[in-house]
Every structure is written in C-alpha cells, then in structure tokens.
Design a protein around this motif. Sequence first.
Motif, mmCIF file in Angstrom:
data_model
loop_
_atom_site.group_PDB
_atom_site.id
_atom_site.type_symbol
_atom_site.label_atom_id
_atom_site.label_comp_id
_atom_site.label_asym_id
_atom_site.label_seq_id
_atom_site.Cartn_x
_atom_site.Cartn_y
_atom_site.Cartn_z
ATOM 1 N N HIS A 1 0.690 -1.324 -0.074
ATOM 2 C CA HIS A 1 0.007 0.317 -0.091
ATOM 3 C C HIS A 1 0.894 1.277 0.224
ATOM 4 C CE1 HIS A 1 -4.007 -2.199 1.619
ATOM 5 N NE2 HIS A 1 -3.320 -2.746 0.983
ATOM 6 N N ARG B 1 3.363 1.883 2.077
ATOM 7 C CA ARG B 1 3.459 2.315 3.388
ATOM 8 C C ARG B 1 4.669 1.682 4.024
ATOM 9 N NH1 ARG B 1 -0.945 5.452 5.322
ATOM 10 N NH2 ARG B 1 -2.359 5.731 3.177
ATOM 11 N N TRP B 2 5.435 0.772 3.579
ATOM 12 C CA TRP B 2 6.562 -0.003 4.229
ATOM 13 C C TRP B 2 7.816 0.809 4.108
ATOM 14 C CZ3 TRP B 2 4.929 -4.711 0.550
ATOM 15 C CH2 TRP B 2 3.850 -5.369 0.931
ATOM 16 N N TYR C 1 -4.353 -4.975 4.422
ATOM 17 C CA TYR C 1 -4.307 -4.068 5.223
ATOM 18 C C TYR C 1 -3.442 -4.810 6.666
ATOM 19 C CZ TYR C 1 -7.217 -0.876 3.115
ATOM 20 O OH TYR C 1 -7.727 0.113 2.115
ATOM 21 N N VAL C 2 -3.815 -6.171 6.585
ATOM 22 C CA VAL C 2 -3.073 -6.888 7.916
ATOM 23 C C VAL C 2 -1.760 -7.682 7.513
ATOM 24 C CG1 VAL C 2 -5.069 -6.948 9.563
ATOM 25 C CG2 VAL C 2 -5.015 -8.692 7.874
ATOM 26 N N HIS C 3 -1.087 -7.259 6.479
ATOM 27 C CA HIS C 3 0.003 -7.831 5.957
ATOM 28 C C HIS C 3 1.044 -7.534 7.092
ATOM 29 C CE1 HIS C 3 3.087 -9.339 3.440
ATOM 30 N NE2 HIS C 3 3.873 -8.293 3.660
ATOM 31 N N LYS C 4 1.676 -8.600 7.555
ATOM 32 C CA LYS C 4 2.634 -8.380 8.826
ATOM 33 C C LYS C 4 4.024 -8.916 8.267
ATOM 34 C CE LYS C 4 -0.460 -10.899 11.096
ATOM 35 N NZ LYS C 4 -1.925 -10.560 10.704
ATOM 36 N N LEU D 1 9.709 -12.602 8.100
ATOM 37 C CA LEU D 1 9.799 -12.924 9.740
ATOM 38 C C LEU D 1 10.386 -14.214 10.053
ATOM 39 C CD1 LEU D 1 6.651 -11.154 11.539
ATOM 40 C CD2 LEU D 1 9.145 -10.670 11.981
ATOM 41 N N GLY E 1 -4.231 -5.455 12.788
ATOM 42 C CA GLY E 1 -3.080 -6.453 12.124
ATOM 43 C C GLY E 1 -3.142 -7.553 12.790
ATOM 44 N N SER E 2 -4.163 -7.939 13.855
ATOM 45 C CA SER E 2 -4.256 -9.303 14.713
ATOM 46 C C SER E 2 -4.442 -10.460 13.497
ATOM 47 C CB SER E 2 -5.231 -9.244 15.604
ATOM 48 O OG SER E 2 -6.606 -9.811 15.061
ATOM 49 N N THR F 1 -0.008 -2.881 11.770
ATOM 50 C CA THR F 1 0.843 -2.920 10.615
ATOM 51 C C THR F 1 0.962 -1.643 10.064
ATOM 52 O OG1 THR F 1 -1.261 -3.403 9.210
ATOM 53 C CG2 THR F 1 -0.156 -5.376 10.122
ATOM 54 N N TRP F 2 1.791 -1.238 9.012
ATOM 55 C CA TRP F 2 1.999 -0.049 8.515
ATOM 56 C C TRP F 2 0.863 0.221 7.773
ATOM 57 C CZ3 TRP F 2 4.514 3.532 10.894
ATOM 58 C CH2 TRP F 2 5.641 3.364 11.312
ATOM 59 N N ASN F 3 0.125 -0.647 7.088
ATOM 60 C CA ASN F 3 -0.684 -0.490 6.226
ATOM 61 C C ASN F 3 -1.943 -0.520 6.994
ATOM 62 O OD1 ASN F 3 0.636 -1.428 3.977
ATOM 63 N ND2 ASN F 3 -0.262 -3.418 3.682
ATOM 64 N N MET F 4 -2.125 -0.596 8.133
ATOM 65 C CA MET F 4 -3.559 -0.092 9.075
ATOM 66 C C MET F 4 -2.994 1.171 9.910
ATOM 67 S SD MET F 4 -6.170 -1.427 8.931
ATOM 68 C CE MET F 4 -7.043 -1.205 10.501
ATOM 69 N N PHE G 1 5.424 -10.311 15.974
ATOM 70 C CA PHE G 1 5.603 -9.929 14.539
ATOM 71 C C PHE G 1 6.462 -8.984 14.718
ATOM 72 C CE2 PHE G 1 1.084 -11.751 14.606
ATOM 73 C CZ PHE G 1 1.442 -12.924 13.795
ATOM 74 N N SER H 1 9.192 -6.701 11.833
ATOM 75 C CA SER H 1 9.024 -6.803 10.284
ATOM 76 C C SER H 1 8.961 -5.590 9.824
ATOM 77 C CB SER H 1 7.652 -7.571 10.183
ATOM 78 O OG SER H 1 7.154 -7.671 8.811
ATOM 79 N N TYR H 2 9.348 -5.421 8.519
ATOM 80 C CA TYR H 2 9.328 -4.421 7.675
ATOM 81 C C TYR H 2 7.801 -3.901 7.446
ATOM 82 C CZ TYR H 2 7.546 -7.776 4.238
ATOM 83 O OH TYR H 2 6.691 -8.604 3.444
ATOM 84 N N ALA H 3 6.839 -4.758 7.944
ATOM 85 C CA ALA H 3 5.280 -4.344 7.649
ATOM 86 C C ALA H 3 4.685 -3.921 9.081
ATOM 87 C CB ALA H 3 4.579 -5.407 7.190
ATOM 88 N N VAL H 4 5.343 -3.993 10.000
ATOM 89 C CA VAL H 4 4.865 -3.740 11.441
ATOM 90 C C VAL H 4 5.510 -2.624 11.929
ATOM 91 C CG1 VAL H 4 4.552 -4.656 13.577
ATOM 92 C CG2 VAL H 4 4.118 -6.470 11.791
#
Lengths: 506, 178
Positions: free
Chosen positions: A118, A120-121, A186-189, A194, B58-59, B101-104, B134, B137-140
């Motif tokens: 998105h 945002r990373w 949206y919840v991509h972790k 990891l 992000g759960s 998460t960064w997306n949220m 988590f 992570s790059y996404a968190v």
Amino acid sequence: MMGNVTLLEFLSGGREVPGHKPWPRYQLDARGWRALVEQMTVSNWEVLAEWGEPAEVHVLLRGEDSGAIAVVSHPCPDGKFFALGRVRPSAIRLERAIRDLWGLVPEGLEDQRPWLDHGRWGVRHPLGKPRQYDGEPYTYRFLTAEGDGLHQIPVGPVHAGVIEPGHFRFHCQGETVVRLEERLGYVHKGIAGLVAGRPVADAARIVARVSGDSTVAYSLAFARAVEAALGIEPPPRAVWLRALMAEFERIANHVFDIGAICNDAAFAIMLGHMGALREKLLRGNDLCFGHRLLMDRVVPGGVAADLSEAGREALGHMLYGVRKGFEQAVALYDSTPSLLDRTTGTGVVGGALVHRFGAGGFVGRASSRGHDARRLPGYPPYDELDFEVPVMAEGDVHARIMVRVAEVRASFKLIDQILAQLPDGPVLAPLMLRGAGEGVAAVESFRGEVIVWVRVSEAGKVVRLHAHDPSWFQWPLLEAAIDGNIVADFPLCNKSFNCSYSGHDQ
Amino acid sequence: MIPPIAKFLARHLLKGPYTMRGAPDPDADGLLELAEALGQRARGRLGRSLAIREVDAGSCNGCELEIHAVNNPVYDLERFGIKFTASPRHADVLLVTGPVTWNMAEALMRTYEATPAPKWVVAMGDCARDGGCFAGSYAVAGGVSAIIPVDLHIKGCPPPPRDILAGLLALLETVSAR
C-alpha cells in the motif's frame, strides 16, 4: 506439447531438484515455463499456491486426473516471468503479490496494480532486492462501473462489526450491487520475512498465528512440511491427537459461523445458542490441551500436550451436550421460513467459477467442487477413518450453511472414531537434524486447503517459508457472489464465505 | 402445532441462564496501570456505561474470536453496561488488537481522531503491547502505543474472555469513580 499429457510426464522434461519431499520439485527454464503456461490452457491442472524467492518463482500444481502434485520452479534472474494469471485467474492476485514482495514482474498480466503493497513499508520488494521508496506518489485505481444512477459505497478498512480490516468498494444502482471490488492487504505482517533465519520452533509459533481461527491447521501443515523436509515420523498417538484437535477446530468454527450468518439475517437467537455451544468446545480444548484455541499444541515432531484419560472422558460428556444442542439449532434453522427466505437464492456462486478458481472448503463444496485435502492427497490418520465429504450444487448462502452442517456432523463422527481408536505411546519425536531439505504439506482447515512450503537448513533453521491460505481462491468469488444482490445482503454473503483477512494478507 | 421457535425458546427458558455467576474481579494490574495513565487526566463521568469500538490493527484474528466470546451468553459483557458500537464516533473506548501493521496505521490514527473525548485506548493481546511475535517486520509499526496513546493493556495470546472482562471492568471502575 499439447493434448493428453499428465503433469508428471510434462515436467519430466525439467530438472528435478533433489531433497524435496514428499512431492517432487522441478525447475523449468524460460522456454519450459512458457510451455507450461501454454499447456495450462488445455490441461485441467490446478494451481494450489504460487510464491516467489528473490530470483525464482514457484507454483504448486495438481494434475486433476492423476492427483499428482509437484512444485514447479522457474529461475528468473532477469526479474521477469511469463504470468500464469493470463490463463488461470486464480493466480492473478498471487502474482500481483509476488511482484510487491519479491519484485518479480509477471509479464503479460493485464492487472499490474499492486496488491499487498500500500506504499507504506518504506521499501519496495521487501523480500527481494529491497529498494527505498523514491517518493513517487502511490495511487490505486479501482475498477469502474458506468451507467445511469450509479453510486459508490466505500466500506472499510475499519468495519462496523468485530471483524478484520479490509476495504470493499461497491458500485450500486439503487439497492442492487453492480460491482464489488475488494482491496486487501491491510493486515500484511510480513510473515515470510519474519520466519526466515529462525529456528524451527520459533517459526512454528509465528506460523501458528497466520490465521488464528485456523491455528491447528497451520501448525499441522508447518509440522508436516518440516517433518517431510527432515525425514521425521511423528509418533502414532501424536498423529491421532492432531486429527482430534483439527476436528475440534473445524466444529468450533463452523458452529459459531452458522450462528453468526443467521445473526446477519437478523435471527439473533441462533448466535446466542451457537455461542454457548462454542464456549463449551473451547473450554474442552482448554481443559484437555491447555489452550482455548489450541495454539502451539501441534508442533514439528508431534504434539505439545497429551490427552489424559480423564480428559478423554470429559470430552465424551461435553460432546454429548454439544451434539444435542447443535441438532436443536439445525432443526430450528430448517423450520424457520423467514430465515430460509434470506439464505436461499442469496449470494450464488456458479460451479464453473468455483472450478475455474479451484476454490476449496465449504465455498467450493457448496458449488459442486468436492475437493478435500483429507481425501486427496490425504494424510494420516484420515486414511484409516471413515468420513463423508458433503457436496451440494446450489452455491447459495443456504448451501454453504448446509455443507457446514454436514461437515460438523461428519467431524463429530470422526471424533468418535478417533477417541475409540487413539493409540497409546509417546506424543513427541525429537527433531533429528539430517541435513538440509525442502518439504511441502497440504492440510484441510475448516476453510479449505492450507499449504505450507518450507526450506530448512542443516542447522535446523527455516531458510524460506511460504504459507498459502484457502481464502486466496475464495475472496475473488465473493465479488461474484454479491453481483446482483442487494447491499443489505452483503454481510450475509460475506459471513457465509468467512474468508480470512489475516491468512490472505499475512 | 407448537411452532419450533416457541419450543426452542421454552427449552432455553426452562434451562435457566448460561451466564456465569458474578463477575471476575477487576484486573489488579490493570487498575494500577490505569491509575498511572489517567492520574492527571480528566475522568469522565460515564455513569457505569462504556461504548467500545473494536479495531483490528493487524491481528491474526485470534483476539477477535475471544472478543466474540465475551459477547456470548456465558460472559455476557452487556450486563455490565459495556457494549460494542459500530462507529468510533459513538465510542468511549477503542479496543485495539494486533501488532499495528503499517498498512493499518493511518486507519487506526483516523479512528482514534474520530472518537470523541474523553476517550480511552485498550491494547488487547501480546501483539498489541509491543508487536509480539511480529515485532521487527518491515510491515509492522510495533505495539498500539507506537501510533496512539494507550491507557490499558490486556495480556494473553489471545487473552481468555475472563481476562478481557477483568480488564474492561478495571477500566469501568476507574473511569466511573467519583
């Protein structure tokens, strides 16, 4: 090569990669890969999962006639590959995600929009060759619909109920949905990133949390993949206890979801009733195995909790009550015309579409695709158990409910058999390291086929991992199911699918 | 013929309530944390009623399953005057799950901004504390406090309904104290 060629015959032209268990892995060069994609226009081979590595793309395929399964890999050092999504629509979103995560470009794919990324990373292609954002603006264009009196309804990512986040863009004419487009991620972790480099036990904890409602299925798929890679046999008692936990997970999810679907048709008593039944099941899990959702109970090598004799008896008593309560609820559902009126004929997905996307679980089985990983490829102890896989053809909300009802009943019978035949003995085998290896496993979660592929190093660390959620092939069908329905029936349709956001986005 | 729904209702009425007796004690650690967090801030007079907006930031959806459980007839959260609401604009409390998460992150921030003051944030689950398994992570982005201020943490993976209840009761005790 066209015509009647089986999957393994076709792949025999490629290079077989040693040490991949239990099914083979073949590497194809650019020409071979292109021939594979072309062959898929005439073959009925199914895409089970597709994922990447920094310079290689992998696809897990099943030949429908022979049931043979193989991983096909295509090294693409120039960062491009011929898109499978051209001939298999189920692969489109997978390949958009491959581009986002690994930076490999699916050539010829019509839809080149990002999917999980998105903007945002802070980096692009985090799992490939990461590169900082260079400040280019991030735009995402939704598909359009044109006509008189059309309006848009944007919903989410934060929804009105207690559910996961995702965005739904509706185009409507009056009350009728003309087009629904999903926007997920949206919840991509970053789970694949990891787990890389972690010891197997640490990775297991993360994989157990890919989708919390399917934690047993994910743990089991990961355990089976690691065991295949390392050549470990879990003890028989552990194999049976795993199946017991998996069936409890299936029942608990189905029971509550049936209640929740009815609640979305404004029939709240069913939710209350089913919620109480689910609570009994979760307390049984907690009592017998020490966790309400059974998280971290299935581990590579076996299971982390044994079932005591007292626990076995307690389960028997608990099940008696739950079964009775469940049948009362089904009888009420069957005899409430106002409820049936909402579920029948709503959210229809045609059989052709379900086959085209290879959708599994109750979504597939309610639309005539009777696939079940416990049967094919099958895994122990299900080969020694007697169970039905219910299939219906209507494809509406009602059919999805009835398939789930039948699955709950089948799971009750499976649990009877498991409790009666549970072998004695140890429940955990030590993880002996015998060199590096690759393994893959398919496990039937309540939602459908969960797939885990893993590469383990000589030191017992996870080098790479891919976990595939059945929702990937079900989410696109939800867009089709709502077509022509009214907006007010969307919650009903959505709940009847109950796709995982977390499992899909991970 | 007696309609099936009547039979169903009668059966439940005769059986008596499913609801657990009494309530768990308000979480003692939670009371301490809240006393610190809210020590200097105005306490709202909410008349022992709280409206909660749940946000999954992000759960893995495990926490959501247990939030559903506190609403089931056994725990029956609503008997304490606590209910879940569909919009942050109607909420006193944001109950946030997951690592953010960064997306949220933006959606969480906007939800927070849409919630009228006085408002409280409860971070539920081990991921919501610091990102849990988590983190890194790059996404968190991390725990909930990486994005918005948090008043109370409820620990567990996921926290069992009894602990969620105890945490929310601690919040109710604190914010309605005179």
